[in-house]
Design a protein around this motif. Structure first.
Motif, PDB file in Angstrom:
ATOM      1  N   ASP A 111      13.145  -7.552 -11.948  1.00 42.31           N
ATOM      2  CA  ASP A 111      13.515  -7.586 -13.359  1.00 42.31           C
ATOM      3  C   ASP A 111      12.785  -6.535 -14.182  1.00 42.31           C
ATOM      4  O   ASP A 111      12.901  -6.517 -15.389  1.00 42.31           O
ATOM      5  N   LEU A 112      12.009  -5.683 -13.547  1.00 39.80           N
ATOM      6  CA  LEU A 112      11.155  -4.750 -14.269  1.00 39.80           C
ATOM      7  C   LEU A 112      11.598  -3.318 -14.058  1.00 39.80           C
ATOM      8  O   LEU A 112      11.866  -2.902 -12.932  1.00 39.80           O
ATOM      9  N   VAL A 113      11.674  -2.571 -15.139  1.00 43.44           N
ATOM     10  CA  VAL A 113      11.925  -1.135 -15.062  1.00 43.44           C
ATOM     11  C   VAL A 113      10.688  -0.467 -15.645  1.00 43.44           C
ATOM     12  O   VAL A 113      10.360  -0.649 -16.816  1.00 43.44           O
ATOM     13  N   LEU A 114       9.975   0.297 -14.818  1.00 48.42           N
ATOM     14  CA  LEU A 114       8.746   0.957 -15.259  1.00 48.42           C
ATOM     15  C   LEU A 114       9.045   2.299 -15.899  1.00 48.42           C
ATOM     16  O   LEU A 114      10.015   2.963 -15.546  1.00 48.42           O
TER      17      LEU A 114
ATOM     18  N   ALA B  70       0.798  -1.240   0.000  1.00 52.63           N
ATOM     19  CA  ALA B  70       0.000   0.000   0.000  1.00 52.63           C
ATOM     20  C   ALA B  70       0.829   1.288   0.000  1.00 52.63           C
ATOM     21  O   ALA B  70       0.551   2.184  -0.803  1.00 52.63           O
ATOM     22  N   PRO B  71       1.853   1.435   0.849  1.00 53.81           N
ATOM     23  CA  PRO B  71       2.606   2.697   0.816  1.00 53.81           C
ATOM     24  C   PRO B  71       3.350   2.923  -0.496  1.00 53.81           C
ATOM     25  O   PRO B  71       3.646   4.058  -0.854  1.00 53.81           O
ATOM     26  N   LEU B  72       3.627   1.847  -1.218  1.00 59.74           N
ATOM     27  CA  LEU B  72       4.352   1.968  -2.490  1.00 59.74           C
ATOM     28  C   LEU B  72       3.453   2.397  -3.642  1.00 59.74           C
ATOM     29  O   LEU B  72       3.947   2.853  -4.673  1.00 59.74           O
ATOM     30  N   ILE B  73       2.126   2.208  -3.493  1.00 58.10           N
ATOM     31  CA  ILE B  73       1.205   2.493  -4.598  1.00 58.10           C
ATOM     32  C   ILE B  73       0.168   3.552  -4.257  1.00 58.10           C
ATOM     33  O   ILE B  73      -0.697   3.855  -5.073  1.00 58.10           O
ATOM     34  N   ASP B  74       0.237   4.137  -3.065  1.00 57.83           N
ATOM     35  CA  ASP B  74      -0.755   5.131  -2.632  1.00 57.83           C
ATOM     36  C   ASP B  74      -0.884   6.237  -3.682  1.00 57.83           C
ATOM     37  O   ASP B  74       0.065   6.951  -3.973  1.00 57.83           O
ATOM     38  N   PRO B  75      -2.075   6.391  -4.295  1.00 56.19           N
ATOM     39  CA  PRO B  75      -2.236   7.382  -5.369  1.00 56.19           C
ATOM     40  C   PRO B  75      -2.092   8.826  -4.896  1.00 56.19           C
ATOM     41  O   PRO B  75      -1.941   9.720  -5.722  1.00 56.19           O
ATOM     42  N   ASN B  76      -2.117   9.058  -3.599  1.00 57.68           N
ATOM     43  CA  ASN B  76      -1.884  10.411  -3.090  1.00 57.68           C
ATOM     44  C   ASN B  76      -0.401  10.759  -3.111  1.00 57.68           C
ATOM     45  O   ASN B  76      -0.035  11.921  -2.949  1.00 57.68           O
ATOM     46  N   VAL B  77       0.440   9.762  -3.301  1.00 58.21           N
ATOM     47  CA  VAL B  77       1.881   9.956  -3.296  1.00 58.21           C
ATOM     48  C   VAL B  77       2.510   9.514  -4.614  1.00 58.21           C
ATOM     49  O   VAL B  77       3.435  10.138  -5.109  1.00 58.21           O
ATOM     50  N   HIS B  78       1.984   8.415  -5.181  1.00 54.01           N
ATOM     51  CA  HIS B  78       2.611   7.796  -6.351  1.00 54.01           C
ATOM     52  C   HIS B  78       1.703   7.775  -7.564  1.00 54.01           C
ATOM     53  O   HIS B  78       0.495   7.674  -7.443  1.00 54.01           O
ATOM     54  N   SER B  79       2.328   7.838  -8.722  1.00 53.25           N
ATOM     55  CA  SER B  79       1.658   7.572  -9.989  1.00 53.25           C
ATOM     56  C   SER B  79       2.281   6.289 -10.524  1.00 53.25           C
ATOM     57  O   SER B  79       3.245   5.775  -9.962  1.00 53.25           O
ATOM     58  N   CYS B  80       1.757   5.769 -11.635  1.00 47.39           N
ATOM     59  CA  CYS B  80       2.300   4.490 -12.119  1.00 47.39           C
ATOM     60  C   CYS B  80       3.778   4.572 -12.446  1.00 47.39           C
ATOM     61  O   CYS B  80       4.470   3.575 -12.357  1.00 47.39           O
ATOM     62  N   GLY B  81       4.283   5.735 -12.801  1.00 48.94           N
ATOM     63  CA  GLY B  81       5.701   5.863 -13.109  1.00 48.94           C
ATOM     64  C   GLY B  81       6.596   5.930 -11.903  1.00 48.94           C
ATOM     65  O   GLY B  81       7.813   5.824 -12.024  1.00 48.94           O
ATOM     66  N   THR B  82       6.032   6.102 -10.701  1.00 50.78           N
ATOM     67  CA  THR B  82       6.862   6.197  -9.499  1.00 50.78           C
ATOM     68  C   THR B  82       6.656   5.025  -8.549  1.00 50.78           C
ATOM     69  O   THR B  82       7.184   5.040  -7.450  1.00 50.78           O
ATOM     70  N   VAL B  83       5.917   4.015  -8.967  1.00 51.36           N
ATOM     71  CA  VAL B  83       5.715   2.843  -8.122  1.00 51.36           C
ATOM     72  C   VAL B  83       6.967   1.982  -8.188  1.00 51.36           C
ATOM     73  O   VAL B  83       7.433   1.614  -9.265  1.00 51.36           O
ATOM     74  N   TYR B  84       7.503   1.667  -7.030  1.00 57.18           N
ATOM     75  CA  TYR B  84       8.687   0.823  -6.936  1.00 57.18           C
ATOM     76  C   TYR B  84       8.329  -0.586  -7.408  1.00 57.18           C
ATOM     77  O   TYR B  84       7.345  -1.164  -6.949  1.00 57.18           O
ATOM     78  N   PRO B  85       9.074  -1.178  -8.331  1.00 60.13           N
ATOM     79  CA  PRO B  85       8.787  -2.549  -8.747  1.00 60.13           C
ATOM     80  C   PRO B  85       8.832  -3.487  -7.545  1.00 60.13           C
ATOM     81  O   PRO B  85       9.713  -3.385  -6.705  1.00 60.13           O
ATOM     82  N   HIS B  86       7.877  -4.363  -7.469  1.00 61.33           N
ATOM     83  CA  HIS B  86       7.718  -5.197  -6.280  1.00 61.33           C
ATOM     84  C   HIS B  86       7.319  -6.609  -6.658  1.00 61.33           C
ATOM     85  O   HIS B  86       6.979  -6.878  -7.812  1.00 61.33           O
ATOM     86  N   GLY B  87       7.371  -7.483  -5.674  1.00 63.06           N
ATOM     87  CA  GLY B  87       7.061  -8.884  -5.944  1.00 63.06           C
ATOM     88  C   GLY B  87       6.538  -9.603  -4.716  1.00 63.06           C
ATOM     89  O   GLY B  87       5.793  -9.041  -3.915  1.00 63.06           O
TER      90      GLY B  87
END
Length: 188
Positions: A134-137, A65-82
């Protein structure tokens, strides 16, 4: 098709069409069809009998959740995760893909592919591969997430995720075999 148009008003137009007025006063006339993209919230009710650790605001895994919170992040700033961010208290259970993002609108299919790769590696016992990213957004222009949606990028938004200007796209009927000089194919 017109994208990135935030409708403020809908009025009857001529000949059964509609006229749309955006929040900033721009108008579109002679609209005959509206497809509204309102967002998505996955149904997790079928998981009611298993232990889940979900963020109360986003309904996403608590570690994600803290990595994808739309109040802080957009799709280009979401840290790749697994697997580490997707794991649930129920042994061997991971939420991946759209379901992992809950109410957050910034999910990209590439993210889901990386999540799945990492989760499969974790299930297979390859923890080194599960932890590897392995992902670079892309860094910008991929969604209308947090930051600027309409207009130009600002310094505060880091120039990221500005939606493109509305663009009118005209769709025509598919050409027939006759239009192609009789060299069409039979689709019957």
């Amino acid at each position: 098709m017109v994208t990135a148009f935030r409708t403020g008003e809908v009025a009857a137009g001529g000949a059964g069409t509609l006229t749309l007025t955006s929040l900033d006063g721009a108008t579109l006339g002679d609209v005959d069809e509206i497809i509204v993209v309102t967002g998505f919230r996955p149904d997790l009710s079928w998981l009611a009998e298993v232990r889940l650790d979900l963020d109360p605001v986003l309904s996403a895994p608590s570690r994600l959740a803290p990595l994808i919170d739309p109040n802080v992040h957009s799709c280009g700033t979401v840290y790749p995760h697994g697997a580490a961010e997707l794991a649930q208290p129920e042994t061997g259970l991971y939420l991946a893909g759209m379901k992992s993002y809950g109410r957050a609108p910034s999910f990209l299919a590439l993210t889901g592919y990386e999540q799945t790769r990492s989760v499969v590696a974790a299930i297979a016992g390859d923890h080194e591969a599960a932890a590897r990213v392995d992902l670079v957004l892309p860094e910008s222009g991929v969604c209308g997430g947090s930051g600027v949606f309409d207009g130009e990028p600002t310094e505060e938004s880091g120039g990221a995720c500005c939606a493109p200007a509305p663009e009118l796209i005209t769709l025509a009927a598919a050409p027939t075999a006759r239009d192609a000089g009789g060299r069409g194919t039979s689709c019957g």
